[in-house]
Design a protein around this motif. Structure first.
Motif, PDB file in Angstrom:
ATOM      1  N   SER A 133       0.831  -1.205   0.000  1.00  0.00           N
ATOM      2  CA  SER A 133       0.000   0.000   0.000  1.00  0.00           C
ATOM      3  C   SER A 133       0.864   1.253   0.000  1.00  0.00           C
ATOM      4  CB  SER A 133      -0.929   0.006   1.221  1.00  0.00           C
ATOM      5  OG  SER A 133      -1.867  -1.037   1.143  1.00  0.00           O
ATOM      6  N   ASP A 137       0.892   4.197  -2.766  1.00  0.00           N
ATOM      7  CA  ASP A 137       0.657   5.593  -2.361  1.00  0.00           C
ATOM      8  C   ASP A 137       1.787   6.500  -2.840  1.00  0.00           C
ATOM      9  OD1 ASP A 137      -1.709   4.909  -1.119  1.00  0.00           O
ATOM     10  OD2 ASP A 137      -0.833   4.787   0.885  1.00  0.00           O
ATOM     11  N   LYS A 269      -6.594   2.487  -7.566  1.00  0.00           N
ATOM     12  CA  LYS A 269      -6.450   3.729  -6.798  1.00  0.00           C
ATOM     13  C   LYS A 269      -6.786   4.949  -7.648  1.00  0.00           C
ATOM     14  CE  LYS A 269      -3.132   4.029  -3.819  1.00  0.00           C
ATOM     15  NZ  LYS A 269      -3.839   4.410  -2.566  1.00  0.00           N
TER      16      LYS A 269
END
Length: 297
Positions: A133, A137, A269
């Motif tokens: 993650s 990001d 995302k």
């Protein structure tokens, strides 16, 4: 069951991980010694204590005290771990190839290869969700993403670049064609992310890329074979994958799987914007004749 080789390498990695974790609390002298060990693990196994102390800028007694603070009787206890790990490390490709020529049958090689790839993928499946993650990001927030992977690592880097470019324009692959790597690295800036791919033996080019990215203030994501590899030690996020193989050459299957996993997460995302960009790229590929027409017969 783990082999002796795996255990010895893991002991060294655990020691280095312990040094990294305790580094902020160490005295300045201990930090200097620990920094050398973390940055130059191979030299610990081949250089004398006095040579290492001189290169680290400390007294030999500092190395002894650091070893004792880590639970060893003295410096020799630490050095033995590094020596054992080097002896059990990757063999030269040519040596491994000779063993295959002497002893492997086609049927046995197929079974061994499939089993090894299963193990590598199983290890990737256990990767930290937090690390994955974090990598997604960092990439999503970057102004520009530079991807680097040389020699055997190039296919992994190229796969990420090729697919990521389908739904994001601000992605580039560092190539260093005609000796232009320094020119490419000069374009890095603090808002960028470098995605570096490497496994042992680590190329000089990838070290230069990581060093340049760190100097430019970039965030660094390392897809690598060890949490204490040269690029992992300087990275903001580490994604470890296994390259074990019964063949003479390391396997990149788990590295490709890692990239595919990350790409799926990035697409999710970015949402609708990424889907629209992907549709546009696909349409352009068809319109320009990039693909052979479907057989309608």
């Amino acid at each position: 069951m783990h082999s002796g080789n795996e255990i010895q390498i893991r002991q060294r990695e655990q020691l280095l991980a312990k040094l990294r974790a305790s580094f902020p609390a160490l005295s300045p002298q201990f930090q200097a010694a620990a920094r050398f060990m973390l940055d130059h693990p191979q030299e610990v196994s081949i250089c004398s204590m006095r040579t290492i102390a001189a290169q680290a800028g400390v007294q030999p007694a500092t190395l002894v005290r650091l070893a004792q603070s880590l639970g060893y009787d003295g410096w020799q206890g630490i050095r033995e771990i590094f020596v054992a790990a080097v002896r059990s490390g990757p063999q030269p490709y040519a040596n491994r190839a000779k063993k295959i020529v002497r002893s492997s049958s086609a049927s046995r090689m197929l079974a061994d290869m499939v089993e090894a790839q299963h193990r590598n993928l199983d290890l990737w499946r256990n990767v930290s969700p937090e690390a994955l993650s974090k990598a997604a990001d960092l990439l999503a927030a970057a102004s520009h993403v530079s991807i680097a992977g040389f020699r055997a690592c190039y296919p992994i880097a190229f796969s990420l670049h090729y697919v990521y470019r389908l739904f994001r324009n601000s992605v580039s692959l560092l190539r260093g064609d005609a000796g232009t790597l320094e020119m490419e690295l000069r374009a890095l800036n603090p808002k960028d992310v470098l995605f570096a791919v490497s496994f042992a033996p680590y190329s000089r080019e990838i070290i230069r890329c990581v060093d340049a990215a760190r100097a430019a203030g970039c965030k660094i994501i390392a897809l690598t074979d060890s949490s204490v590899s040269p690029i992992a030690l300087k990275a903001d996020c580490v994604l470890p994958f296994s390259v074990e193989s019964p063949s003479f050459f390391p396997s990149i299957a788990a590295g490709v799987a890692a990239v595919e996993t990350l790409l799926a997460q990035l697409l999710a995302k970015q949402g609708r914007g990424a889907v629209k960009a992907l549709e546009a790229a696909e349409g352009q590929l068809h319109e320009t004749g990039a693909y052979a027409p479907a057989d309608k017969s």
